[in-house]
Design a protein around this motif. Structure first.
Motif, PDB file in Angstrom:
ATOM      1  N   TRP A 297      -2.367  -4.943  -7.327  1.00 52.82           N
ATOM      2  CA  TRP A 297      -2.406  -6.194  -6.574  1.00 52.82           C
ATOM      3  C   TRP A 297      -1.220  -7.105  -6.875  1.00 52.82           C
ATOM      4  N   THR A 298      -0.242  -6.592  -7.627  1.00 50.62           N
ATOM      5  CA  THR A 298       1.044  -7.281  -7.629  1.00 50.62           C
ATOM      6  C   THR A 298       1.651  -7.234  -6.231  1.00 50.62           C
ATOM      7  N   GLY A 299       1.250  -6.208  -5.462  1.00 46.36           N
ATOM      8  CA  GLY A 299       1.720  -6.092  -4.083  1.00 46.36           C
ATOM      9  C   GLY A 299       2.693  -4.969  -3.847  1.00 46.36           C
ATOM     10  N   VAL A 300       2.886  -4.078  -4.824  1.00 48.67           N
ATOM     11  CA  VAL A 300       3.923  -3.061  -4.688  1.00 48.67           C
ATOM     12  C   VAL A 300       3.672  -2.137  -3.498  1.00 48.67           C
ATOM     13  N   ASN A 301       2.425  -1.704  -3.305  1.00 47.83           N
ATOM     14  CA  ASN A 301       2.172  -0.781  -2.201  1.00 47.83           C
ATOM     15  C   ASN A 301       2.028  -1.482  -0.859  1.00 47.83           C
ATOM     16  N   TYR A 302       2.003  -2.793  -0.861  1.00 49.22           N
ATOM     17  CA  TYR A 302       2.158  -3.553   0.381  1.00 49.22           C
ATOM     18  C   TYR A 302       3.483  -3.177   1.029  1.00 49.22           C
ATOM     19  N   PHE A 303       4.502  -2.954   0.176  1.00 45.48           N
ATOM     20  CA  PHE A 303       5.819  -2.579   0.688  1.00 45.48           C
ATOM     21  C   PHE A 303       5.974  -1.069   0.847  1.00 45.48           C
ATOM     22  N   LEU A 439      -5.417  -5.183   8.309  1.00 44.61           N
ATOM     23  CA  LEU A 439      -6.350  -6.208   8.774  1.00 44.61           C
ATOM     24  C   LEU A 439      -5.850  -7.598   8.411  1.00 44.61           C
ATOM     25  N   ALA A 440      -5.336  -7.742   7.185  1.00 49.23           N
ATOM     26  CA  ALA A 440      -4.860  -9.060   6.735  1.00 49.23           C
ATOM     27  C   ALA A 440      -3.613  -9.496   7.490  1.00 49.23           C
ATOM     28  N   THR A 441      -2.659  -8.585   7.659  1.00 53.98           N
ATOM     29  CA  THR A 441      -1.430  -8.959   8.357  1.00 53.98           C
ATOM     30  C   THR A 441      -1.696  -9.251   9.829  1.00 53.98           C
ATOM     31  N   ASN A 442      -2.709  -8.590  10.393  1.00 52.97           N
ATOM     32  CA  ASN A 442      -3.070  -8.887  11.770  1.00 52.97           C
ATOM     33  C   ASN A 442      -3.656 -10.293  11.905  1.00 52.97           C
ATOM     34  N   GLY A 443      -4.281 -10.773  10.804  1.00 52.17           N
ATOM     35  CA  GLY A 443      -4.914 -12.086  10.847  1.00 52.17           C
ATOM     36  C   GLY A 443      -4.041 -13.220  10.374  1.00 52.17           C
ATOM     37  N   ILE A 444      -3.336 -13.023   9.238  1.00 55.57           N
ATOM     38  CA  ILE A 444      -2.561 -14.118   8.657  1.00 55.57           C
ATOM     39  C   ILE A 444      -1.074 -13.790   8.527  1.00 55.57           C
ATOM     40  N   SER A 445      -0.671 -12.624   9.014  1.00 57.28           N
ATOM     41  CA  SER A 445       0.734 -12.227   9.049  1.00 57.28           C
ATOM     42  C   SER A 445       1.367 -12.311   7.657  1.00 57.28           C
ATOM     43  N   TYR A 446       2.556 -12.916   7.560  1.00 61.36           N
ATOM     44  CA  TYR A 446       3.300 -12.918   6.306  1.00 61.36           C
ATOM     45  C   TYR A 446       2.683 -13.817   5.251  1.00 61.36           C
ATOM     46  N   ALA A 447       1.754 -14.663   5.623  1.00 59.55           N
ATOM     47  CA  ALA A 447       1.053 -15.488   4.629  1.00 59.55           C
ATOM     48  C   ALA A 447       0.253 -14.625   3.655  1.00 59.55           C
ATOM     49  N   TYR A 448       0.057 -13.363   4.011  1.00 49.59           N
ATOM     50  CA  TYR A 448      -0.605 -12.423   3.107  1.00 49.59           C
ATOM     51  C   TYR A 448       0.162 -12.332   1.781  1.00 49.59           C
ATOM     52  N   GLY A 449       1.468 -12.593   1.829  1.00 51.41           N
ATOM     53  CA  GLY A 449       2.267 -12.563   0.604  1.00 51.41           C
ATOM     54  C   GLY A 449       1.806 -13.573  -0.421  1.00 51.41           C
ATOM     55  N   TYR A 450       1.214 -14.683   0.029  1.00 51.55           N
ATOM     56  CA  TYR A 450       0.699 -15.691  -0.910  1.00 51.55           C
ATOM     57  C   TYR A 450      -0.446 -15.120  -1.755  1.00 51.55           C
ATOM     58  N   VAL A 451      -1.225 -14.197  -1.172  1.00 49.85           N
ATOM     59  CA  VAL A 451      -2.322 -13.564  -1.911  1.00 49.85           C
ATOM     60  C   VAL A 451      -1.754 -12.782  -3.095  1.00 49.85           C
ATOM     61  N   PHE A 452      -0.691 -12.035  -2.841  1.00 48.83           N
ATOM     62  CA  PHE A 452      -0.082 -11.255  -3.915  1.00 48.83           C
ATOM     63  C   PHE A 452       0.604 -12.162  -4.933  1.00 48.83           C
ATOM     64  N   ALA A 453       1.207 -13.247  -4.473  1.00 48.01           N
ATOM     65  CA  ALA A 453       1.819 -14.191  -5.408  1.00 48.01           C
ATOM     66  C   ALA A 453       0.765 -14.757  -6.352  1.00 48.01           C
TER      67      ALA A 453
END
Length: 554
Positions: A297-303, A439-453
């Motif tokens: 959940w650092t977000g590595v596999n998001y990328f 699902l998250a990017t469809n709903g909140i787009s790039y703001a999903y990055g704040y979750v990983f931050a």
């Protein structure tokens, strides 16, 4: 003939077969990375979308978020199940046959994918099956490496597994980039998947040409088989009674006897701490689980799973090329990470890495949310730079060091089970990322990055307040350190074991006590501090001991 030649490495003999074993088994890490990285580009191939995408209102085809989630994420469930089963097949059939079985399952999964025509369920089940094989290999390969590699090359061999994962991701990105010119045909994605089969065959076949694990043979009461295997790994097939082989066998049997003497803890003991009463046992269980869940959940596999899709939606002209850049950064900085973990320890790299990653994810999310990336090339460039800076930090800190932590934090009695729980948390986090991201990017787009931050900030807090610094300590001394009730984690780097002037060197007056440290039960040794490790196995050094246990944990 193989097995009759040896090479001098670090002042000792290592057999050609040991080097062959290290090179062959590392392919398992490569397959892990290759299978992880290939899906990101394939999701953008036109033929792949036309065959497996869903009808849109305008007559075109594209991905429904839930379908995309299932297509990507079910592989992680397969990997989780395969990892849990891998320990059993390795014990039932031996290490070599278990690895060949894992490769066979992986090949079957890839064949299922290649034969898919228009059903996304067909493709999804192929990825699930391939995940079963990858999960089996993710347990079997490091275990086999640590049990078979002579100690002079063990560290390099085990480290090569993590390195080959990153290299596999990079190669999959290169191949995706190469075949994007034929994305309108099925050859594009079928070539990517088919090459995975070709890459796996040297492991599936080559593993049968090297010696079986001497540790497994010893567990099967095949003492002569264990001796011959050890001799082959040392390049002394014609002299199985050589003193070097005798020393390796003695160390191995000492280790096996020690494991038997302390017993094996139950799953319940990992969560209750009873009946052993090992200090901070439950504490360490949740620490390992937390670190490995947050590693994902650092977000590595998001990328890595969705990077190409993310940058395509951001208006980047060639998103697959961008993904290739991220893969190259990941490989390059993993080399640096292998240096960081020994030079700077565990706490500071993990703590500072999490803070650094949080900053760049916040930049990524803020820029993408505030300004439409499609309308500004500068925004797209900033997002790419932010992603690269994040990947650079992860590859140098949280990528390799999280695995080191679970290898050296747990006591011997419950180490295997606690490491399994931490690894399962890692795969569960992997599944959630791959499933929730569309699902998250469809709903909140790039703001999903704040979750990983935010998750990175939580990770930094966890490391600072709960993780003890274990650099240069033996596994027994790490266990002793966690038993110090008044020692705070943020002061743990200054703690030294009883009888030691520094973490590396004993007091001169303690040298005479070395012979005494070779006796005593595990429980008695815990109370006496320095009387914890047998001298023969202690000669391996703290670094190699930790690396060996990291590989078993993975």
């Amino acid at each position: 003939m193989l097995g009759q030649k040896s090479i001098r490495i670090n002042g000792a003999d290592c057999g050609v077969e040991a080097l062959m074993l290290g090179a062959t088994t590392s392919i398992g890490g490569f397959l892990f990375g290759y299978d992880t990285g290939q899906i990101s580009g394939m999701l953008l191939f036109k033929d792949f979308i036309d065959r497996f995408g869903q009808d849109q209102g305008d007559g075109t085809k594209d991905w429904q978020p839930i379908i995309q989630s299932l297509l990507v994420s079910l592989m992680s469930i397969g990997t989780l199940i395969g990892a849990l089963s891998g320990a059993y097949t390795a014990d039932w059939w031996g290490r070599r046959k278990s690895l060949s079985f894992g490769v066979a399952v992986f090949v079957c999964g890839n064949i299922i994918q290649i034969t898919a025509q228009h059903s996304w369920v067909h493709m999804m089940m192929g990825r699930f099956t391939a995940g079963l094989g990858i999960g089996n290999l993710s347990v079997g390969v490091p275990m086999f490496q640590s049990e078979c590699s002579p100690r002079e090359i063990r560290g390099a061999v085990v480290a090569s597994y993590q390195l080959l994962i990153t290299f596999g991701i990079l190669v999959s990105n290169i191949i995706n980039y190469a075949v994007r010119t034929i994305e309108t045909t099925s050859a594009s994605w079928r070539i990517v998947i088919g090459l995975g089969i070709a890459f796996s065959l040297p492991l599936g076949i080559g593993i049968l040409l090297v010696p079986e694990s001497p540790r497994w043979l010893a567990g099967q009461q095949d003492r002569e088989g264990a001796r011959m295997s050890m001799a082959r790994l040392r390049g002394m097939k014609d002299d199985p009674n050589h003193p070097l082989v005798e020393r390796d066998l003695r160390e191995m049997y000492d280790s096996i006897e020690k494991e038997r003497s302390v017993g094996v803890g139950s799953w319940a003991e990992c969560f209750t701490g009873r009946p052993s009463g090992i200090p901070r046992l439950v504490y360490r269980t949740f620490l390992g689980v937390g670190i490995h869940f947050l590693q994902q959940w650092t977000g590595v596999n998001y990328f890595f799973y969705y990077g190409a899709t993310i940058f395509s939606s951001a208006g980047i002209d060639d998103p697959i090329q961008t993904q290739l850049i991220l893969g190259a950064v990941n490989v390059a900085l993993t080399f640096y990470g292998l240096y960081v973990v020994e030079k700077y320890g565990r706490r500071w790299p993990l703590f500072l890495g999490a803070l650094w990653q949080a900053v760049w994810l916040a930049v990524f999310a803020s820029v993408g949310t505030a300004i439409d990336p499609d309308s500004s090339r500068t925004v797209g460039i900033i997002m790419i730079v932010s992603a690269c800076m994040f990947i650079a930090s992860f590859a140098g800190t949280w990528g390799p060091i999280a695995w080191v932590v679970i290898g050296e934090t747990f006591p011997l009695r419950t180490r295997a089970k606690q490491a399994s729980l931490a690894t399962a948390a890692n795969w569960f986090g992997n599944f959630l990322i791959s499933f929730l991201t569309p699902l998250a990017t469809n709903g909140i787009s790039y703001a999903y990055g704040y979750v990983f931050a935010a998750c990175n900030l939580v990770a930094a807090v966890l490391v600072w307040f709960f993780l003890y610094e274990s650099r240069t300590l033996s596994l027994e001394h790490v266990d002793l350190m966690y038993g110090q009730r008044d020692l705070k984690p943020w002061r743990s780097s200054k703690w030294t074991p009883p009888g030691f002037a520094t973490r590396k060197r004993r007091h001169p007056e303690s040298e005479a006590d070395d012979d005494a440290t070779r006796v005593g039960s595990f429980g008695e040794d815990r109370g006496r501090g320095e009387k914890t490790a047998k001298k023969d196995s202690g000669d391996l050094g703290a670094t190699e001991s930790r690396r060996e246990d990291v590989s078993r944990a993975v």
